[in-house]
Design a protein around this motif. Structure first.
Motif, PDB file in Angstrom:
ATOM      1  N   LEU A   2      16.292  -1.563  -0.243  1.00 49.56           N
ATOM      2  CA  LEU A   2      15.539  -0.322  -0.812  1.00 49.56           C
ATOM      3  C   LEU A   2      16.361   0.851  -1.141  1.00 49.56           C
ATOM      4  N   LYS A   4       7.480   2.974  -8.925  1.00 44.36           N
ATOM      5  CA  LYS A   4       6.682   1.912  -8.378  1.00 44.36           C
ATOM      6  C   LYS A   4       6.566   0.768  -9.561  1.00 44.36           C
ATOM      7  N   TYR A  42      12.305   4.726  -7.806  1.00 45.14           N
ATOM      8  CA  TYR A  42      11.377   4.252  -6.609  1.00 45.14           C
ATOM      9  C   TYR A  42      10.083   4.570  -6.759  1.00 45.14           C
ATOM     10  N   ASP A  77       0.869  -1.139   0.086  1.00 44.01           N
ATOM     11  CA  ASP A  77       0.009   0.013  -0.043  1.00 44.01           C
ATOM     12  C   ASP A  77       0.728   1.219   0.109  1.00 44.01           C
ATOM     13  N   ASP A  78       0.505   2.282  -0.414  1.00 50.05           N
ATOM     14  CA  ASP A  78       1.201   3.565  -0.494  1.00 50.05           C
ATOM     15  C   ASP A  78       1.909   4.212   0.545  1.00 50.05           C
ATOM     16  N   TYR A 126       4.739   1.897   1.325  1.00 51.36           N
ATOM     17  CA  TYR A 126       5.646   2.233   0.055  1.00 51.36           C
ATOM     18  C   TYR A 126       6.526   3.406   0.397  1.00 51.36           C
ATOM     19  N   ALA A 127       5.878   4.446   0.772  1.00 49.41           N
ATOM     20  CA  ALA A 127       6.500   5.644   0.850  1.00 49.41           C
ATOM     21  C   ALA A 127       7.517   5.809   1.905  1.00 49.41           C
TER      22      ALA A 127
END
Lengths: 456, 456
Positions: free
Chosen positions: B74, B85, B82, A78-79, A82-83
């Motif tokens: 990462l 996505k 990045y 999910d964003d 991810y962020a």
């Protein structure tokens, strides 16, 4: 531009002779496993991550190789997460599988999943590679074989007796005479902790005691004090600084020392049972030693602990180890399955056998005879003989090309092929074969029956 | 709450009997590999990604399992990338290793990397698992063994002759009599393409021709026309619709058909060489068939192509295949290394042998005799006998616990152990053993020598 190929860090190619030597060790171990009634199982190279994660402590989790999900794997993150770009948190969203880290956890999974098909006590062996994302260094690899035998579903000490016998038989068969099977018991360690009144100092205690040979009694005591173990506690276990004599004498000392510890005395009883049995069924070449400093896998083992060291004179860490654990399958919901097992350190055993020059000459039986290729008709004549000889179990080949004689002879030489067979026009006419012994240089002409006898 | 364990999708556990059956097949193959002068190598389970990626086409790249980098992986992805996505683009930044997809590319890497240690022609075999992120389905797994033998460094057709012999010997040894070794040659396919003037339609052509048995001549021709192959082209290869007769007749037909194609005639010559050799050194149980519709790995093979199908009456895809490739190692910068190889389809061979009931009864030799455990003293008496019997190669065990007789007998029964040996107080006194034959129910008392003879 073609790329220059390289091998992944920490991994190895095995050449034919290396495979042969490794197989020799593995087959020797397997043969004894089978004689002792163990059966092989195999589990997949990768498991669902949740099967492995959290089973080997924090460092273990880090060293497990994770496999990336297929397809658009980032889509499932999910964003918000991810962020954050936090690797540790995102890993479980983009990776659901991981490479086997040892054979024990997959075995536990196997036992629980197949519990209704298994007849307990279940004696299994397993020889498969495992993977660890360790920093590679001399003798430490990212891919290596483990070689385990375990019995689950019985608390009987006869198993421990059998495992000591098994170690002895395997190492004797390998020609590694005089290995030391060091034995201790987790309960004795608990007893010592009780007696010194400092269970949390047990590791410091055994680590220091282990240095007795090197730094002497005073040195050890100094280290113990520096680690916060009290003088009074040290006094209580004074006999451990003089832990010599026969096994019977050592057991007597332990019994006295641990007189106030119920669990400690239980440990002495267990050791005594094993020692007595081995006295009646003597080992072939190994020696069984009590070693109260042996404390491997402290949080894991609950009874006997074993560790095998190479014959005297060979510098090498332990070449085998194992012990009794009381709850292998609890992590997967099957309670009260006691187990005991040992493992063989394949890579180190290899190095020791190599160092001592104990690999048999026959470890990689190569090609016995090479037929020189003189062309189509001669080749056919030779290949008929080749087919007949192979039926007799004789490893033989026709050189594939009708290259220059010199080149073909060189090839035989480089590959250590003992006999070179020449079947040219004259041999075809007389229906015979000229055989050159590459060791002696002698040459002889003979018919097929004679050839067969020579090569057999 | 303990988790319920499960196995990763598309993977398998192998139980003792399954391991034994698989080992039986692998050992039979290995034995012949060795007799034919092949040597084993092993390569690591994972390779650097660049070694594998781009070698198997786009679908292959997708199906390769990638291993996630360790640590804060990462961190190495720059922010712009990045932010996109995009899984496909980010993969190469967070994964540098991948699981072996087949044995051929790692073998090519091995040959190039070790070229100075290798004596060419190099005959190697390799039996190791490979991994593919395929959608699992019946008979298709994400982890499975490949079993390959290749010769590199010689263009000689004697190799092809040897491989046909090898297939015959392996399947004969396994009892799979009557397998069909179908053979074609890439050069013949090129010749056909030349003759029909439509090289780009070659696959459509062979796929249609392959249906001759099912849909008949008219059906095949209709399909060819629908794929854009012209009537004139179809007319030119009319003999292929009547491709019957002896092998010699088939070769004559091909020679006529491909008269205008240099490469096509070269293919006929090569086939003829192999066919003639096999005529002189007859196969044990397999048959060698010419099959001009055989077109496996069209972009890969350059000479002979092989495919083995199970004996008639067994429904199963090919159980083996292979061929000649002219440039195995070019991808890694070593030019002009011709190779030829075959592989065995282990999982399918297993299914065929199972279906035909051809696994020998002795495939998993179990425990021959179980000693009943009556307690410590009796256990020790029994374990002494056990140790002696194992020295004679007899698989025997002491039941670990002095459990109820009934339970111990049940265990012997479930594990199909033929003899149960009772050594209680009376036997100890008389220094003998009471043996119960679990098959016949008879019971007899005997001394150790008699026991040894019985169990041997």
């Amino acid at each position: 531009m073609a790329q220059k190929p390289s091998i992944a860090k920490g991994t190895r190619d095995f050449s034919p002779i290396e495979v042969a030597k490794r197989s020799y060790i593995m087959n020797t171990i397997k043969e004894q496993f089978k004689l002792f009634g163990f059966h092989p199982i195999e589990t997949p190279s990768f498991e669902n991550s949740e099967t492995l994660m959290g089973k080997y402590g924090e460092e273990g989790d880090r060293l497990i190789f994770k496999i990336l999900n297929s397809g658009d794997y980032l889509n499932k993150v999910d964003d918000e997460l991810y962020a954050s770009k936090e690797s540790t948190k995102i890993t479980s969203k983009i990776s659901e599988k991981a490479l086997r880290y040892d054979l024990t956890v997959p075995f536990a999974r196997y036992v629980v999943q197949h519990q209704n098909e298994i007849n307990f006590p279940f004696k299994r062996y397993q020889i498969q590679p495992v993977w660890r994302a360790d920093r590679p260094q001399k003798g430490r690899f990212r891919e290596f074989y483990q070689c385990d035998a375990d019995v689950v579903g019985s608390k009987s000490l006869w198993q421990e007796v059998d495992f000591v016998q098994l170690y002895d038989k395997v190492f004797s068969k390998l020609g590694l005479n005089g290995v030391a099977i060091k034995m201790n018991n987790r309960k004795i360690l608990s007893g010592i902790a009780e007696v010194i009144g400092a269970s949390n100092k047990l590791i410091d205690f055994t680590v220091a005691l282990d240095k007795l040979d090197k730094i002497g009694e005073e040195g050890v005591k100094k280290e113990m004090l520096s680690k916060g173990i009290e003088q009074a506690a040290i006094d209580k276990v004074q006999p451990l600084f003089n832990f010599t004599g026969t096994t019977a004498e050592k057991l007597a000392k332990l019994r006295e020392l641990l007189a106030t510890s119920e669990i400690g005395l239980k440990g002495v009883d267990e050791l005594e049972f094993i020692v007595n049995a081995i006295k009646e069924i003597p080992l072939e070449t190994a020696k069984l030693d009590l070693d109260v400093t042996l404390a491997r896998g402290l949080n894991y083992y609950t009874g006997a602990i074993f560790e095998v060291s190479a014959p005297e004179g060979v510098k090498m860490g332990s070449i085998g180890g194992g012990g009794r654990y009381d709850d292998l399958t609890g992590i997967f919901g099957l309670k009260d399955v006691s187990g005991v097992g040992i493992s063989f350190g394949l890579d180190r055993i290899y190095l020791v056998i190599e160092e001592l020059g104990l690999f048999p000459d026959t470890v990689a039986p190569g090609t016995k005879a090479l037929f020189i290729n003189f062309g189509t008709e001669e080749g056919l004549y030779s290949l008929k003989a080749v087919a007949q000889l192979r039926k007799e179990g004789i490893v033989t080949e026709l050189y594939p090309d009708s290259a220059k004689m010199n080149k073909q002879m060189k090839y035989a030489n480089k590959r250590d092929i003992q006999f070179v067979i020449l079947a040219g026009a004259s041999e075809l006419e007389n229906n015979n074969y000229t055989v050159k012994n590459m060791n002696t240089g002698t040459q002889e002409t003979m018919n097929f029956e004679e050839l067969k006898l020579l090569l057999r």
